[in-house]
Design a protein around this motif. Structure first.
Motif, PDB file in Angstrom:
ATOM      1  N   ALA A   1       0.153   3.503  -3.093  1.00  0.00           N
ATOM      2  CA  ALA A   1      -1.232   3.988  -2.778  1.00  0.00           C
ATOM      3  C   ALA A   1      -1.389   5.229  -1.718  1.00  0.00           C
ATOM      4  O   ALA A   1      -1.873   6.465  -2.068  1.00  0.00           O
ATOM      5  CB  ALA A   1      -2.063   2.976  -2.449  1.00  0.00           C
ATOM      6  N   HIS A   2      -0.581   5.187  -0.764  1.00  0.00           N
ATOM      7  CA  HIS A   2      -0.583   6.353   0.191  1.00  0.00           C
ATOM      8  C   HIS A   2       0.166   7.556  -0.393  1.00  0.00           C
ATOM      9  O   HIS A   2      -0.144   8.544   0.138  1.00  0.00           O
ATOM     10  CB  HIS A   2       0.317   5.664   1.658  1.00  0.00           C
ATOM     11  N   ALA A   3       0.866   7.290  -1.300  1.00  0.00           N
ATOM     12  CA  ALA A   3       1.319   8.417  -2.215  1.00  0.00           C
ATOM     13  C   ALA A   3       0.621   9.291  -2.860  1.00  0.00           C
ATOM     14  O   ALA A   3       0.745  10.344  -3.411  1.00  0.00           O
ATOM     15  CB  ALA A   3       2.593   8.154  -2.439  1.00  0.00           C
ATOM     16  N   LEU A   4      -0.532   8.575  -3.175  1.00  0.00           N
ATOM     17  CA  LEU A   4      -1.507   9.216  -4.130  1.00  0.00           C
ATOM     18  C   LEU A   4      -2.453  10.217  -3.531  1.00  0.00           C
ATOM     19  O   LEU A   4      -3.094   9.853  -2.415  1.00  0.00           O
ATOM     20  CB  LEU A   4      -2.332   8.129  -4.871  1.00  0.00           C
ATOM     21  N   ALA A   5      -2.781  11.507  -4.055  1.00  0.00           N
ATOM     22  CA  ALA A   5      -3.623  12.223  -3.622  1.00  0.00           C
ATOM     23  C   ALA A   5      -4.954  12.352  -4.319  1.00  0.00           C
ATOM     24  O   ALA A   5      -5.230  11.668  -5.230  1.00  0.00           O
ATOM     25  CB  ALA A   5      -2.926  13.770  -3.803  1.00  0.00           C
ATOM     26  N   GLY A   6      -5.859  12.974  -3.780  1.00  0.00           N
ATOM     27  CA  GLY A   6      -7.170  13.121  -4.159  1.00  0.00           C
ATOM     28  C   GLY A   6      -8.133  13.221  -3.347  1.00  0.00           C
ATOM     29  O   GLY A   6      -7.698  13.416  -2.184  1.00  0.00           O
ATOM     30  N   ALA A   7      -9.575  13.701  -3.510  1.00  0.00           N
ATOM     31  CA  ALA A   7     -10.403  13.807  -2.478  1.00  0.00           C
ATOM     32  C   ALA A   7     -11.650  12.496  -2.497  1.00  0.00           C
ATOM     33  O   ALA A   7     -12.124  12.589  -1.716  1.00  0.00           O
ATOM     34  CB  ALA A   7     -11.312  14.964  -3.125  1.00  0.00           C
ATOM     35  N   ASP A   8     -11.642  11.755  -3.371  1.00  0.00           N
ATOM     36  CA  ASP A   8     -12.401  10.863  -3.500  1.00  0.00           C
ATOM     37  C   ASP A   8     -11.979   9.560  -2.706  1.00  0.00           C
ATOM     38  O   ASP A   8     -10.817   9.497  -2.494  1.00  0.00           O
ATOM     39  CB  ASP A   8     -12.813  10.386  -4.771  1.00  0.00           C
ATOM     40  N   ASP A   9     -12.901   8.693  -2.205  1.00  0.00           N
ATOM     41  CA  ASP A   9     -12.304   7.442  -1.620  1.00  0.00           C
ATOM     42  C   ASP A   9     -11.421   6.625  -2.535  1.00  0.00           C
ATOM     43  O   ASP A   9     -11.702   6.679  -3.660  1.00  0.00           O
ATOM     44  CB  ASP A   9     -13.576   6.380  -1.188  1.00  0.00           C
ATOM     45  N   LEU A  10     -10.419   6.057  -1.850  1.00  0.00           N
ATOM     46  CA  LEU A  10      -9.351   5.329  -2.609  1.00  0.00           C
ATOM     47  C   LEU A  10      -9.264   3.979  -2.164  1.00  0.00           C
ATOM     48  O   LEU A  10      -8.931   3.827  -0.985  1.00  0.00           O
ATOM     49  CB  LEU A  10      -8.108   6.003  -2.613  1.00  0.00           C
ATOM     50  N   LEU A  11      -9.649   2.896  -3.116  1.00  0.00           N
ATOM     51  CA  LEU A  11      -9.296   1.419  -2.521  1.00  0.00           C
ATOM     52  C   LEU A  11      -8.143   1.139  -3.294  1.00  0.00           C
ATOM     53  O   LEU A  11      -8.189   0.991  -4.713  1.00  0.00           O
ATOM     54  CB  LEU A  11     -10.692   0.882  -2.808  1.00  0.00           C
ATOM     55  N   ALA A  12      -7.224   0.449  -2.800  1.00  0.00           N
ATOM     56  CA  ALA A  12      -5.907  -0.007  -3.253  1.00  0.00           C
ATOM     57  C   ALA A  12      -5.666  -1.505  -3.250  1.00  0.00           C
ATOM     58  O   ALA A  12      -6.328  -2.002  -2.197  1.00  0.00           O
ATOM     59  CB  ALA A  12      -4.644   0.378  -2.929  1.00  0.00           C
ATOM     60  N   VAL A  13      -5.543  -2.188  -4.482  1.00  0.00           N
ATOM     61  CA  VAL A  13      -5.342  -3.729  -4.553  1.00  0.00           C
ATOM     62  C   VAL A  13      -4.086  -4.129  -4.851  1.00  0.00           C
ATOM     63  O   VAL A  13      -3.430  -3.340  -5.885  1.00  0.00           O
ATOM     64  CB  VAL A  13      -6.403  -4.097  -5.492  1.00  0.00           C
ATOM     65  N   TRP A  14      -3.553  -5.020  -4.191  1.00  0.00           N
ATOM     66  CA  TRP A  14      -2.012  -5.347  -4.695  1.00  0.00           C
ATOM     67  C   TRP A  14      -1.835  -7.014  -4.251  1.00  0.00           C
ATOM     68  O   TRP A  14      -2.697  -7.550  -3.669  1.00  0.00           O
ATOM     69  CB  TRP A  14      -1.044  -4.563  -3.926  1.00  0.00           C
ATOM     70  N   ASP A  15      -0.654  -7.534  -4.759  1.00  0.00           N
ATOM     71  CA  ASP A  15      -0.445  -8.682  -4.444  1.00  0.00           C
ATOM     72  C   ASP A  15      -1.112  -9.938  -5.271  1.00  0.00           C
ATOM     73  O   ASP A  15      -2.343 -10.272  -4.896  1.00  0.00           O
ATOM     74  CB  ASP A  15      -0.342  -9.173  -3.178  1.00  0.00           C
ATOM     75  N   TYR A  16      -0.777 -10.327  -6.421  1.00  0.00           N
ATOM     76  CA  TYR A  16      -1.728 -11.073  -7.287  1.00  0.00           C
ATOM     77  C   TYR A  16      -1.243 -12.539  -7.517  1.00  0.00           C
ATOM     78  O   TYR A  16      -1.249 -12.975  -8.396  1.00  0.00           O
ATOM     79  CB  TYR A  16      -1.648 -10.303  -8.954  1.00  0.00           C
ATOM     80  N   THR A  17      -0.559 -13.033  -6.293  1.00  0.00           N
ATOM     81  CA  THR A  17      -0.419 -14.318  -6.136  1.00  0.00           C
ATOM     82  C   THR A  17      -1.503 -15.048  -6.362  1.00  0.00           C
ATOM     83  O   THR A  17      -1.596 -16.452  -6.841  1.00  0.00           O
ATOM     84  CB  THR A  17       0.294 -14.625  -4.784  1.00  0.00           C
ATOM     85  N   SER A  18      -2.609 -14.537  -5.809  1.00  0.00           N
ATOM     86  CA  SER A  18      -4.065 -15.517  -6.041  1.00  0.00           C
ATOM     87  C   SER A  18      -4.962 -14.456  -6.448  1.00  0.00           C
ATOM     88  O   SER A  18      -4.763 -13.169  -6.080  1.00  0.00           O
ATOM     89  CB  SER A  18      -4.247 -16.337  -4.848  1.00  0.00           C
TER      90      SER A  18
ATOM     91  N   ASP B   1       0.818  -1.307  -0.039  1.00  0.00           N
ATOM     92  CA  ASP B   1       0.005   0.060  -0.127  1.00  0.00           C
ATOM     93  C   ASP B   1       0.656   1.358   0.009  1.00  0.00           C
ATOM     94  O   ASP B   1       0.170   2.157   0.132  1.00  0.00           O
ATOM     95  CB  ASP B   1      -1.009  -0.014   0.984  1.00  0.00           C
ATOM     96  N   CYS B   2       2.055   1.149   0.080  1.00  0.00           N
ATOM     97  CA  CYS B   2       2.946   2.438  -0.028  1.00  0.00           C
ATOM     98  C   CYS B   2       2.890   3.393  -1.269  1.00  0.00           C
ATOM     99  O   CYS B   2       2.593   4.436  -0.948  1.00  0.00           O
ATOM    100  CB  CYS B   2       4.568   2.137   0.090  1.00  0.00           C
TER     101      CYS B   2
END
Length: 219
Positions: free
Chosen positions: A28-45, A25-26
């Motif tokens: 994603a935490h650097a991304l700016a904006g006003a709207d809700d932000l949902l981050a997805v990562w790790d595509y092992t499964s 999530d590092c």
């Protein structure tokens, strides 16, 4: 797969960010904006159910970066999610390909050598664009073993799967990308109906475009 809300103020619009390989999530935490932000990562499964997290939003705007482009297209295949917008950034739907992504020998070699510190350093320099730019790259707190497992899993899944359906309206190509070559990206997206926009950026573009919604406004 992992997912976390980086911002959750129950705005009517959700920015959904499919991160690149090896990340947490590092970025994603650097991304700016006003709207809700949902981050997805790790595509092992791909066994995480994201749909309950997407419920209740008036608009969902997808931004997928790097190997997150293939991963998002693969994940949402056969799922009924209507995106208000979908933007691919420095990635393709055929990521293991000499013509349309990363050459198979380079992809496999990156996975095989990933536990070597010098290999990881070289990769991150190429990703960020150089030593000066590396200072603006948030990096990842994951272990090298976890990252290697993810890349091996992606390699297997990509090679064993059909090319996923294209859900992207816009493909953003960094002209200085040294991970996915701009030429391969152009060749890949020219076969689709996606609009193509090129920016003066290395593979990691978010030091220049920290507000994720900005990328969708480019084309």
């Amino acid at each position: 797969m992992n997912a976390a809300f980086i911002r959750q103020n129950h705005t009517p619009v959700l920015e959904l960010f499919f991160n690149g390989w090896s990340m947490d999530d590092c970025v994603a935490h650097a991304l700016a904006g006003a709207d809700d932000l949902l981050a997805v990562w790790d595509y092992t499964s791909f066994d995480l159910d994201l749909l309950p997290l997407l419920a209740g939003y008036r608009e969902i705007r997808l931004t997928a970066w790097s190997l997150g482009v293939w991963s998002a297209a693969k994940y949402f295949e056969n799922k009924e999610v209507a995106f208000a917008d979908a933007v691919a950034v420095n990635g393709t739907l055929q990521p293991v390909s000499a013509e349309y992504g990363i050459a198979p020998d380079i992809f496999a070699g990156t996975a095989a050598n990933w536990l070597e510190e010098r290999a990881r350093e070289r990769f991150n320099l190429r990703l960020a664009g150089g030593r000066a730019e590396l200072a603006a790259f948030p990096g990842s707190g994951r272990s090298a073993e976890s990252q290697q497992n993810e890349l091996n899993s992606l390699l297997h899944n990509i090679m064993e799967s059909l090319i996923p359906a294209n859900l992207f309206r816009l493909a953003v190509i960094g002209s200085r990308d040294r991970i996915f070559s701009p030429a391969a990206q152009r060749a890949a997206w020219q076969m689709t109906e996606s609009r193509i926009v090129e920016i003066d950026s290395p593979h990691y573009p978010f030091a220049l475009y920290p507000e994720v919604a900005e990328l969708g406004k480019l084309g």
